[in-house]
Write an enzyme that holds these catalytic residues in place. Structure first.
Site, PDB file in Angstrom:
ATOM      1  N   ALA A 282       1.012  -1.115   0.165  1.00 36.97           N
ATOM      2  CA  ALA A 282       0.325   0.171   0.194  1.00 36.97           C
ATOM      3  C   ALA A 282       0.410   1.154   0.205  1.00 36.97           C
ATOM      4  CB  ALA A 282      -0.700  -0.061   1.227  1.00 36.97           C
TER       5      ALA A 282
ATOM      6  N   ILE B 198      -4.761  -0.457  -4.122  1.00 36.98           N
ATOM      7  CA  ILE B 198      -4.059  -0.897  -3.939  1.00 36.98           C
ATOM      8  C   ILE B 198      -4.729  -2.150  -5.001  1.00 36.98           C
ATOM      9  CG2 ILE B 198      -3.447  -2.006  -2.056  1.00 36.98           C
ATOM     10  CD1 ILE B 198      -3.223   0.612  -1.992  1.00 36.98           C
TER      11      ILE B 198
ATOM     12  N   GLN C 221      12.926  -3.495  -9.953  1.00 37.77           N
ATOM     13  CA  GLN C 221      13.102  -4.281 -10.030  1.00 37.77           C
ATOM     14  C   GLN C 221      11.194  -4.055 -10.910  1.00 37.77           C
ATOM     15  OE1 GLN C 221      13.974  -7.937  -7.856  1.00 37.77           O
ATOM     16  NE2 GLN C 221      11.684  -8.641  -7.864  1.00 37.77           N
ATOM     17  N   GLU C 222       9.902  -3.590  -9.950  1.00 39.64           N
ATOM     18  CA  GLU C 222       9.027  -3.466 -10.150  1.00 39.64           C
ATOM     19  C   GLU C 222       8.632  -2.657 -11.849  1.00 39.64           C
ATOM     20  OE1 GLU C 222       4.950  -0.858  -9.002  1.00 39.64           O
ATOM     21  OE2 GLU C 222       6.277  -1.514  -7.424  1.00 39.64           O
TER      22      GLU C 222
ATOM     23  N   GLN D  14      -7.214  -1.447 -34.811  1.00 41.94           N
ATOM     24  CA  GLN D  14      -7.887  -0.336 -35.564  1.00 41.94           C
ATOM     25  C   GLN D  14      -8.035  -1.621 -36.663  1.00 41.94           C
ATOM     26  OE1 GLN D  14      -9.212   2.844 -35.531  1.00 41.94           O
ATOM     27  NE2 GLN D  14      -9.329   3.180 -37.774  1.00 41.94           N
TER      28      GLN D  14
ATOM     29  N   ASN E  23       4.420   7.785 -16.235  1.00 41.87           N
ATOM     30  CA  ASN E  23       5.485   8.142 -17.456  1.00 41.87           C
ATOM     31  C   ASN E  23       6.279   9.611 -17.401  1.00 41.87           C
ATOM     32  OD1 ASN E  23       5.642   4.771 -18.231  1.00 41.87           O
ATOM     33  ND2 ASN E  23       4.843   5.733 -19.630  1.00 41.87           N
TER      34      ASN E  23
END
Length: 385
Positions: A130, A163, A249-250, A344, A374
């Site tokens: 969390a 979460i 790593q995530e 498309q 991003n």
């Protein structure tokens, strides 16, 4: 690779490929037949977790001494890649096995590892982390959840949102401030065991644009008391450092998920355009279709090679935060671009949820948001230049 030829990532081996095959068979039997029900109830059944544990698909990197199969990170990656290729970006095993178990392995005390990891391996304990709060988003330094030490306990107050695995979670790593005056140096990670926990409650199941069978919830902590021994690693103020060490790593995991979704989108679209007839020939025979798919396949292949290079760097302990951010940014941007182009080419059928491409389109968009948006990835990259 979509462009033909034989490509085998350096981290693939006979053991990971066997595990991937097992995962594929498991998903076909245990997940796909129930997909619509999972999407309607907005979470998978708890029995899916236990069955996955019985098949050895959870927390593959956990050593035997802690109840695990004694594998490595590559085995967790193999499972994630395989279930993503089954048009599923929803089951929260990436968080459970790829993230939470590695936090405990990296930072947990011996007692904590023995207490929590066996249940996670078996699927008896579903795990979540969390971080995000209603007012903070990607700004982890601005969290308002507090954990105050009182004798042999911590008292936690605050709220978390978005979460993953929150609805079923038995074990939650909570990012909280144990010393608000210290800023990010006062952040700690405290594990909350939710069963029979006074003051802990789950809010509404969050309805999302995509990933409809993903368990995503709000969590509330109202004077939640947990033993001081639940402080991950046993040292206050280490939380922010722990997060920064594990986030690369995530982001690799998100990149791998995006790569699998991109490959599946291309496979589905190539097959569809070759079988679909329009104006006396297949849709694939149109030059525009060929050009679109040629460009998409090239971008997908290039991004995949970069991903596998990043995985190799990570396995060697040489992956930087900036390179992980590049990986997450590139793979998710390519995914969203390619999936949009592929949809498309399906025409009206691409907008129908019975087609995998529609599900991929809806699921893809979140990859540019979670794990750090991003926009944050660009900032991390820019700081390294």
């Amino acid at each position: 690779m979509t462009a033909g030829g034989t490509y085998r990532p350096s981290w693939h081996g006979e053991d990971t490929e066997a595990l991937a095959s097992l995962t594929t068979a498991f998903m076909r039997k245990e997940f796909v037949p129930h997909r619509e029900r999972f999407e309607e109830q907005q979470h998978v059944d708890r029995e899916l977790w236990r069955s996955a544990g019985e098949h050895g698909l959870l927390c593959c990197a956990v050593p035997i001494e802690f109840g695990g199969p004694g594998g490595e990170l590559v085995h967790d990656l193999a499972v994630l890649e395989a279930h993503t290729r089954m048009a599923d970006a929803t089951w929260g095993n990436m968080v459970h096995s790829g993230i939470v178990s590695h936090y405990i392995l990296a930072f947990g005390t011996e007692e904590q590892k023995h207490r929590w990891l066996p249940g996670m391996v078996a699927g008896d304990l579903v795990a979540a982390i969390a971080m995000t709060e209603p007012g903070t988003g990607s700004d982890l330094q601005a969290i308002t959840t507090r954990a105050k030490r009182e004798g042999t306990e911590y008292v936690i107050n605050g709220a978390k949102t978005f979460i993953s695995n929150g609805y079923l979670a038995d074990l939650v790593i909570v990012v909280a401030s144990t010393d608000p005056a210290a800023g990010h140096r006062g952040i700690s990670l405290i594990v909350v065991e939710t069963a029979g926990c006074p003051g802990f409650s789950r809010g509404r199941m969050l309805r999302k644009l995509g990933s409809h069978s993903a368990d995503t919830s709000e969590l509330f902590f109202d004077d939640v008391r947990v033993p001081a021994t639940n402080l991950l690693g046993g040292e206050e103020g280490r939380g922010f450092v722990q997060l920064m060490e594990q986030l690369p790593q995530e982001r690799l995991l998100i990149g791998l998920q995006a790569a699998g979704m991109t490959a599946l989108a291309l496979e589905e679209t190539i097959a569809y355009t070759k079988s679909r007839q329009a104006f006396g020939r297949s849709v694939f025979d149109n030059q525009n279709t060929q050009f679109v798919l040629a460009e998409a396949a090239t971008k997908a292949d290039a991004a995949r090679v970069f991903l596998d290079w990043c995985i190799g760097r990570h396995l060697a302990g040489q992956l930087t935060a900036a390179t992980a951010a590049q990986c997450k940014w590139l793979l998710t941007e390519v995914l969203c671009e390619v999936v949009d182009q592929c949809l498309q080419l399906f025409g009206g059928y691409g907008y129908m949820t019975e087609y995998p491409i529609a599900r991929l389109y809806a699921d893809a968009r979140a990859t540019k948001i979670f794990g750090g948006t991003n926009e944050i990835m660009r900032q991390v990259i820019a700081k390294s230049l």
